[in-house]
Design a protein around this motif. Structure first.
Motif, mmCIF file in Angstrom:
data_model
loop_
_atom_site.group_PDB
_atom_site.id
_atom_site.type_symbol
_atom_site.label_atom_id
_atom_site.label_comp_id
_atom_site.label_asym_id
_atom_site.label_seq_id
_atom_site.Cartn_x
_atom_site.Cartn_y
_atom_site.Cartn_z
ATOM 1 N N UNK A 116 0.844 -1.179 0.000
ATOM 2 C CA UNK A 116 0.000 0.000 0.000
ATOM 3 C C UNK A 116 0.886 1.237 0.000
ATOM 4 N N UNK A 117 0.372 2.332 -0.506
ATOM 5 C CA UNK A 117 1.078 3.607 -0.391
ATOM 6 C C UNK A 117 1.090 3.990 1.084
ATOM 7 N N UNK A 118 2.123 4.724 1.499
ATOM 8 C CA UNK A 118 2.271 5.118 2.894
ATOM 9 C C UNK A 118 2.135 6.626 3.018
ATOM 10 N N UNK A 119 1.384 7.057 3.996
ATOM 11 C CA UNK A 119 1.258 8.477 4.301
ATOM 12 C C UNK A 119 1.217 8.623 5.809
ATOM 13 N N UNK A 120 2.163 9.354 6.371
ATOM 14 C CA UNK A 120 2.268 9.567 7.819
ATOM 15 C C UNK A 120 2.329 8.253 8.592
ATOM 16 N N UNK A 121 3.005 7.243 8.049
ATOM 17 C CA UNK A 121 3.168 5.970 8.738
ATOM 18 C C UNK A 121 1.947 5.075 8.684
ATOM 19 N N UNK A 122 0.947 5.442 7.892
ATOM 20 C CA UNK A 122 -0.284 4.657 7.810
ATOM 21 C C UNK A 122 -0.566 4.276 6.363
ATOM 22 N N UNK A 123 -1.386 3.249 6.204
ATOM 23 C CA UNK A 123 -1.780 2.792 4.867
ATOM 24 C C UNK A 123 -2.650 3.850 4.210
ATOM 25 N N UNK A 124 -2.376 4.084 2.921
ATOM 26 C CA UNK A 124 -3.162 5.050 2.165
ATOM 27 C C UNK A 124 -3.433 4.455 0.785
ATOM 28 N N UNK A 125 -4.668 4.388 0.386
ATOM 29 C CA UNK A 125 -5.001 3.924 -0.958
ATOM 30 C C UNK A 125 -5.346 2.439 -1.003
ATOM 31 N N UNK A 126 -5.523 1.924 -2.226
ATOM 32 C CA UNK A 126 -5.961 0.538 -2.397
ATOM 33 C C UNK A 126 -4.833 -0.472 -2.158
#
Length: 149
Positions: A116-126
């Protein structure tokens, strides 16, 4: 970012574009010099070259995408974070292939890893899938290669 994969007599290393171009320039000058330290220069295409030295060495320079970097850090659930082409991805575990059998209702034709894409240490996107059959140079293939090192 692009880099050169340098192969000298079967030994592969990754060199920067600048180092690769410096070696190509030196080979051209070696071919034109009186000593003729380079026997033959061959272009595979516009960006890739084979250099045959007079002392028997053969060097191949092939321009590739920079390999994925495993940063050593993980998300809150312990999954590794990998950087590919300047973007960060969270990678799940590898799902092994399971052959189709008569007593099994489900099967997995090829091993894969979810990412998954990462944003701020969290999963983002499909949820996306990385596997060995992905086209070289894609994010999925780079992640698969990084996971299987």
């Amino acid at each position: 970012m692009k880099v050169y994969e340098r192969t000298e007599n079967g030994t592969k290393t990754i060199v920067s574009i600048e180092e690769g171009l410096d070696e190509i320039d030196a080979a051209v000058l070696g071919r034109l010099s009186r000593e003729r330290t380079v026997r033959k220069l061959s272009h595979l295409n516009r960006t890739d070259i084979i250099i045959e030295h007079s002392d028997g060495r053969t060097v191949t320079l092939i321009r590739i995408d920079e390999p994925a970097k495993v940063e050593g850090e993980a998300d809150s659930e312990g999954r590794p974070i990998i950087t590919v082409k300047g973007k960060r991805y969270i990678v799940g575990g590898v799902v092994p292939a399971r052959p189709k059998t008569d007593d099994s209702p489900t099967w997995v034709p090829e091993a894969f890893a979810n990412y998954w894409a990462e944003r701020d240490g969290k999963i983002f996107g499909p949820t996306l899938h990385a596997s060995a059959s992905r086209k070289p140079g894609t994010v999925g293939r780079a992640i698969w290669d990084a996971v299987n090192r």
